[in-house]
Design a protein around this motif. Structure first.
Motif, PDB file in Angstrom:
ATOM      1  N   TYR A 210       0.799  -0.949  -0.170  1.00 54.49           N
ATOM      2  CA  TYR A 210      -0.089   0.256  -0.191  1.00 54.49           C
ATOM      3  C   TYR A 210       0.908   1.177   0.385  1.00 54.49           C
ATOM      4  N   PRO A 211       0.165   1.769  -0.750  1.00 55.35           N
ATOM      5  CA  PRO A 211      -0.918   2.377  -1.271  1.00 55.35           C
ATOM      6  C   PRO A 211      -0.201   2.246  -3.111  1.00 55.35           C
ATOM      7  N   SER A 212       0.234   1.463  -3.145  1.00 54.88           N
ATOM      8  CA  SER A 212       0.316   0.758  -4.757  1.00 54.88           C
ATOM      9  C   SER A 212      -0.378  -0.656  -4.841  1.00 54.88           C
ATOM     10  N   ASP A 213      -0.421  -1.437  -3.857  1.00 58.23           N
ATOM     11  CA  ASP A 213      -1.347  -1.971  -3.513  1.00 58.23           C
ATOM     12  C   ASP A 213      -2.659  -1.444  -2.767  1.00 58.23           C
ATOM     13  N   PRO A 214      -3.547  -1.305  -3.510  1.00 63.16           N
ATOM     14  CA  PRO A 214      -4.959  -0.904  -2.509  1.00 63.16           C
ATOM     15  C   PRO A 214      -4.772  -1.650  -1.603  1.00 63.16           C
ATOM     16  N   HIS A 215      -4.764  -2.617  -1.181  1.00 64.10           N
ATOM     17  CA  HIS A 215      -5.391  -3.903  -0.330  1.00 64.10           C
ATOM     18  C   HIS A 215      -3.963  -4.403   0.346  1.00 64.10           C
ATOM     19  N   ASP A 216      -3.286  -3.213   0.141  1.00 65.33           N
ATOM     20  CA  ASP A 216      -1.740  -3.577   0.987  1.00 65.33           C
ATOM     21  C   ASP A 216      -1.773  -5.267   1.284  1.00 65.33           C
ATOM     22  N   ARG A 217      -1.495  -6.115  -0.202  1.00 67.47           N
ATOM     23  CA  ARG A 217      -0.904  -7.544   0.213  1.00 67.47           C
ATOM     24  C   ARG A 217       1.301  -6.867   0.177  1.00 67.47           C
ATOM     25  N   ILE A 218       1.729  -7.135   0.497  1.00 64.94           N
ATOM     26  CA  ILE A 218       3.135  -7.178   0.327  1.00 64.94           C
ATOM     27  C   ILE A 218       4.131  -8.008  -0.947  1.00 64.94           C
ATOM     28  N   TRP A 219       4.693  -7.473  -2.302  1.00 58.90           N
ATOM     29  CA  TRP A 219       5.060  -8.037  -2.521  1.00 58.90           C
ATOM     30  C   TRP A 219       6.135  -8.127  -2.569  1.00 58.90           C
ATOM     31  N   SER A 220       7.280  -9.450  -2.964  1.00 56.74           N
ATOM     32  CA  SER A 220       8.631  -8.928  -2.967  1.00 56.74           C
ATOM     33  C   SER A 220       9.273  -9.637  -3.816  1.00 56.74           C
ATOM     34  N   ILE A 237      -0.237  -1.260 -16.402  1.00 55.33           N
ATOM     35  CA  ILE A 237      -0.603  -2.360 -17.070  1.00 55.33           C
ATOM     36  C   ILE A 237      -2.822  -2.443 -16.168  1.00 55.33           C
ATOM     37  N   GLN A 238      -3.146  -3.124 -16.847  1.00 56.67           N
ATOM     38  CA  GLN A 238      -4.701  -2.716 -16.602  1.00 56.67           C
ATOM     39  C   GLN A 238      -4.959  -4.374 -16.254  1.00 56.67           C
ATOM     40  N   ASN A 239      -5.955  -4.464 -15.301  1.00 56.21           N
ATOM     41  CA  ASN A 239      -6.290  -6.046 -14.580  1.00 56.21           C
ATOM     42  C   ASN A 239      -7.836  -6.213 -15.819  1.00 56.21           C
ATOM     43  N   ASN A 240      -7.808  -7.435 -16.201  1.00 58.18           N
ATOM     44  CA  ASN A 240      -9.051  -7.461 -17.134  1.00 58.18           C
ATOM     45  C   ASN A 240     -10.224  -7.468 -15.869  1.00 58.18           C
ATOM     46  N   SER A 249      -0.666  -2.183 -11.304  1.00 59.30           N
ATOM     47  CA  SER A 249       0.055  -1.831 -11.989  1.00 59.30           C
ATOM     48  C   SER A 249       2.083  -2.305 -11.519  1.00 59.30           C
ATOM     49  N   SER A 250       1.875  -1.576 -10.458  1.00 59.73           N
ATOM     50  CA  SER A 250       3.328  -1.577 -10.666  1.00 59.73           C
ATOM     51  C   SER A 250       3.662  -3.130 -10.323  1.00 59.73           C
ATOM     52  N   VAL A 251       3.588  -3.715  -9.991  1.00 58.18           N
ATOM     53  CA  VAL A 251       3.804  -5.431  -9.691  1.00 58.18           C
ATOM     54  C   VAL A 251       4.590  -5.781 -11.120  1.00 58.18           C
ATOM     55  N   MET A 252       3.310  -5.666 -12.198  1.00 61.35           N
ATOM     56  CA  MET A 252       2.751  -6.123 -13.438  1.00 61.35           C
ATOM     57  C   MET A 252       4.027  -4.964 -14.601  1.00 61.35           C
ATOM     58  N   GLN A 253       4.807  -3.931 -13.734  1.00 59.48           N
ATOM     59  CA  GLN A 253       5.699  -3.771 -15.210  1.00 59.48           C
ATOM     60  C   GLN A 253       7.077  -4.065 -15.330  1.00 59.48           C
ATOM     61  N   ASN A 254       7.059  -5.368 -14.549  1.00 57.13           N
ATOM     62  CA  ASN A 254       8.058  -5.654 -14.667  1.00 57.13           C
ATOM     63  C   ASN A 254       7.969  -7.324 -14.270  1.00 57.13           C
ATOM     64  N   ALA A 255       8.759  -8.539 -15.848  1.00 57.38           N
ATOM     65  CA  ALA A 255       8.925  -9.258 -16.046  1.00 57.38           C
ATOM     66  C   ALA A 255      10.221 -10.023 -16.303  1.00 57.38           C
ATOM     67  N   ARG A 316      -1.163 -16.859 -23.069  1.00 57.08           N
ATOM     68  CA  ARG A 316      -0.755 -15.672 -23.923  1.00 57.08           C
ATOM     69  C   ARG A 316      -1.343 -14.356 -23.633  1.00 57.08           C
ATOM     70  N   PRO A 317      -0.364 -14.079 -23.113  1.00 55.22           N
ATOM     71  CA  PRO A 317      -0.086 -13.133 -23.050  1.00 55.22           C
ATOM     72  C   PRO A 317      -0.818 -11.503 -23.863  1.00 55.22           C
ATOM     73  N   MET A 318      -1.076 -10.709 -23.282  1.00 61.76           N
ATOM     74  CA  MET A 318      -1.948  -9.394 -23.616  1.00 61.76           C
ATOM     75  C   MET A 318      -0.737  -8.099 -23.143  1.00 61.76           C
ATOM     76  N   PHE A 319      -0.694  -7.531 -23.956  1.00 60.12           N
ATOM     77  CA  PHE A 319      -0.411  -6.210 -24.552  1.00 60.12           C
ATOM     78  C   PHE A 319      -0.908  -5.681 -23.164  1.00 60.12           C
ATOM     79  N   LEU A 320       0.371  -5.006 -22.410  1.00 55.25           N
ATOM     80  CA  LEU A 320      -0.583  -3.979 -21.316  1.00 55.25           C
ATOM     81  C   LEU A 320      -1.455  -5.069 -20.638  1.00 55.25           C
ATOM     82  N   PHE A 321      -1.820  -5.722 -21.046  1.00 51.24           N
ATOM     83  CA  PHE A 321      -2.966  -6.353 -19.430  1.00 51.24           C
ATOM     84  C   PHE A 321      -2.885  -7.524 -18.701  1.00 51.24           C
ATOM     85  N   VAL A 322      -3.500  -7.551 -18.140  1.00 46.35           N
ATOM     86  CA  VAL A 322      -3.210  -9.021 -17.129  1.00 46.35           C
ATOM     87  C   VAL A 322      -3.548  -9.795 -17.520  1.00 46.35           C
ATOM     88  N   ASN A 323      -3.129 -11.124 -17.579  1.00 46.69           N
ATOM     89  CA  ASN A 323      -3.581 -12.731 -17.501  1.00 46.69           C
ATOM     90  C   ASN A 323      -2.764 -12.816 -16.172  1.00 46.69           C
TER      91      ASN A 323
END
Length: 693
Positions: A210-220, A237-240, A249-255, A316-323
């Motif tokens: 939080y606040p990047s994750d509105p649910h305050d999940r901790i992503w390491s 990056i948008q969710n479907n 989005s901040s979690v999905m901006q790296n791969a 089959r990842p979509m451009f700038l969308f979460v799968n």
């Protein structure tokens, strides 16, 4: 701190800190002083002390050697629990049936100077969550669980298993939309063990919450993929539309991806001593195309876990969308994960983020919600300490002291018995006792309860024993309880309550007070009434014998025959308020209620002008009554022979006439003395002889 003072503070601060904030968050810094709050500098979340959520326990700071600038403020202090097997936090004002993320955090920091981190168990409500264990004194341990709340509150309990004193550094609750994590339901929850929620960002300890994750999940950061490289974007990056996991989005901006290869391989070790072949893990893999690749380029791959290919239609990842792809796998000591390019693919596989949860079946059925809430309210009303924390009945090993519960298969437990004798309860009887619909035995004896006996106790249909003896209760016994006691469906004990009276009609000035059980209070007047009629029979027989004697003997000094007090007619008018309250009537004449100078109530039996009984018969009756004394018989206080005014003054027995007693005897069943049928015959013979003379 004195434990009773802690309980008092708990209730004072409960209304301040015991509920979610305007975000729906509950954020607790365990061990912080009661009047302190602060705003976390990284998340801007407001943290409060835990005094509104738990009563027992003691506060302590970690050792100064462990207070580093990089350590979050929430780990500076902790609350430990040297007493009791189970100690529970209660988080209130939730929505029953909604999903919540609950996080418990622990940092030992050698607070006790033993340099030996404890091992203890963690429960969420009635169900085992996980063991709390540490690699060393500097290890930070936190664990999440996603759960459907079975009530409008959730409880987190620390259980001492004999391997050191349990403690906790922080406790957080975050609400989740009902669409999130559909695998979570009333029969199972998802527990995140060992921080297994990752984003595939650059190497380093990069935390997203939080606040990047509105649910305050901790992503390491997960950097254990061999031979991988990172691709990134600054685009959103948008969710479907389904938004089942609502990944930031901040979690999905790296791969993570690979160069000159068609597969990504890595292994994952649960590092969970509680896992076995019966355990299940829930995987979620997230993908998003971050590069605007040519239209003829194809990125598609299969996911294989321990040689078993998962459903790959969405890989089959979509451009700038979460799968995403989610799957449940059975417990193993190690998991080998491979992302392998499909035959038609021209681009290597990518992985943006992943979560790995231990599936936790909900096996323990909690106490009936109405019973549980009633007991929690009773605990708060009287400030009971004991072991009254967590669920009252479940698990059985932690049942509250003084309770007995039923455990129907697959159904909630019900409280069937409460033995709260000598629990130091003070004040009025709580109305919450009436909410225990399956209660059969209630023992509140030997406390300091005061006020009236409430009528709602008589409305508990299952109640068969009620012990209220040895308290400071006052007033009448409710009719609902009296009726049940008389018909034998309830055993009622009210002895040693100085200000209780038998029923509402008896609760007047100068009433006779209850000094024994209710049954004794009923029996004594009945026996006294029966004895009185026997005495009257003996007196009438004596009258018949005297008629055969010489008339001269009737001229003896009548004043010698009576040893009790002689009243004047004026005195009788005064003590009966001019004969204002008639309470009965017989062949001799009417009976009036009166009060002596000392406040004692008396029954004044006055001869009417139409009475056939003369002065000598009157004195004969009085003479016999003065010579007969028994603790269960009505006593003659005195008499009046003032000119033509004749009266007898008895001790008042506020229990009705003989007809009432006969009805009472019929209704009381086998529990009380029954009037023998022979007495009716004796009374009939007596009446017949009187009429003959």
């Amino acid at each position: 701190m004195n434990l009773r003072v802690a309980v008092l503070l708990f209730y004072i601060f409960q209304c301040i800190h015991g509920q979610p904030d305007n975000l729906g968050f509950i954020s607790i810094d365990c061990g912080m002083a009661a009047n302190f709050t602060y705003q976390d500098p990284v998340t801007n979340i407001q943290y409060v002390s835990d005094y509104g959520f738990i009563a027992p326990g003691e506060n302590h700071n970690i050792s100064s050697d462990y207070m580093k600038p990089s350590l979050a403020k929430g780990y500076f202090s902790l609350r430990f629990f040297p007493h009791g097997v189970r100690n529970c936090y209660t988080m209130r004002s939730l929505v029953m049936g909604n999903r919540y993320l609950v996080r418990a955090s622990f940092y030992y920091g050698n607070y006790d100077g033993l340099n030996k981190p404890p091992v203890f168990d963690l429960y969420l409500g009635t169900n085992y969550w996980h063991e709390v264990n540490f690699g060393d004194s500097r290890s930070v341990n936190w664990m999440d669980i996603i759960v459907v709340s079975p009530a409008d509150y959730l409880q987190v309990c620390l259980v001492n298993k004999g391997s050191g004193t349990p403690f906790i550094s922080g406790l957080d609750l975050r609400p989740l939309e009902t669409t999130l994590y559909p695998a979570v339901n009333a029969s199972q929850s998802l527990a995140l063990i060992n921080s297994n929620r990752f984003h595939l960002g650059p190497t380093g300890n990069s935390i997203i919450r939080y606040p990047s994750d509105p649910h305050d999940r901790i992503w390491s950061t997960y950097d254990a993929i061999p031979n991988s490289t990172v691709i990134s974007t600054t685009a959103v990056i948008q969710n479907n539309l389904s938004g089942i996991y609502d990944v930031p989005s901040s979690v999905m901006q790296n791969a993570a991806t690979v160069i000159n290869s068609s597969r990504i391989d890595f292994s994952w070790d649960p590092s969970d001593p509680s896992a076995d072949v019966s355990s299940k893990y829930f995987f979620v893999f997230y993908f998003a195309e971050l590069q605007n690749v040519p239209s003829n380029a194809v990125r598609q791959f299969d996911i294989i876990i321990n040689n078993k290919t998962q459903n790959t239609e969405l890989c089959r990842p979509m451009f700038l969308f979460v799968n995403y792809l989610s799957s449940i796998v059975h417990g193993m000591s190690n998991y080998n994960v491979s992302l392998v390019s499909a035959k038609s693919a021209t681009l290597p596989p990518i992985l943006n983020a992943m979560e790995i949860y231990l599936v936790k079946p909900i096996t323990e059925v909690a106490t009936d919600l109405g019973d549980a809430k009633a007991m929690m309210a009773i605990q708060e009303t009287f400030g009971v300490i004991k072991n009254w924390m967590g669920d009252p009945c479940t698990p059985k090993a932690f049942i509250w002291r003084g309770l007995k519960c039923s455990y129907p298969a697959g159904d909630p437990s019900n409280i069937t018995a409460l033995n709260l004798s000598s629990f130091q309860l003070v004040g009025a009887i709580s109305t919450n006792f009436g909410d225990l619909k399956a209660l059969q035995y209630l023992d509140l004896s030997r406390n300091n309860l005061s006020g009236p006996i409430p009528d709602f106790l008589g409305q508990i249909s299952s109640l068969i024993l009620l012990d209220l003896s040895s308290n400071n209760l006052s007033g009448p016994i409710p009719d609902s309880l009296l009726q049940k006691s008389r018909n034998g469906s309830l055993s009622l004990r009210v002895g040693d309550n100085a200000n209780i009276c038998g029923n509402s009609t008896a609760c007047i000035s100068g009433q006779k007070k209850v000094n024994g059980t209710l049954l004794a209070e009923i029996i004594i007047p009945i026996l006294a009434t029966i004895a009185l009629f026997i005495i009257l029979f003996l007196l009438l027989r004596q009258v018949l014998k005297r008629k055969a004697k010489k008339r001269a003997t009737h001229h003896e000094d009548e004043s010698v025959l009576l040893e009790n007090r002689e009243f004047s007619y004026r005195e009788l008018k005064h003590i009966t308020d001019n004969f204002s309250q008639e309470i009965g009537k017989g062949g001799f004449g009417p009976v009036f209620l009166g009060y002596l100078e000392n406040g004692n109530s008396v029954a004044v039996k006055v001869r009417s002008e139409s009475s056939s009984q003369g002065g000598r018969e009157f004195l004969a009756e009085a003479q016999h009554l003065t010579r007969i004394h028994h603790k269960n018989l009505v006593s003659l206080v005195g008499y009046c022979q003032d000119r033509n005014h004749l009266a007898l003054v008895y001790e008042y027995m506020p229990e009705g006439d003989l007809q009432d007693k006969l009805r009472v005897d019929h209704s009381l069943g086998s529990n009380v003395f029954r009037l023998p049928l022979m007495l009716h015959k004796v009374l009939n013979i007596c009446t017949s002889r009187v009429n003959q003379h």
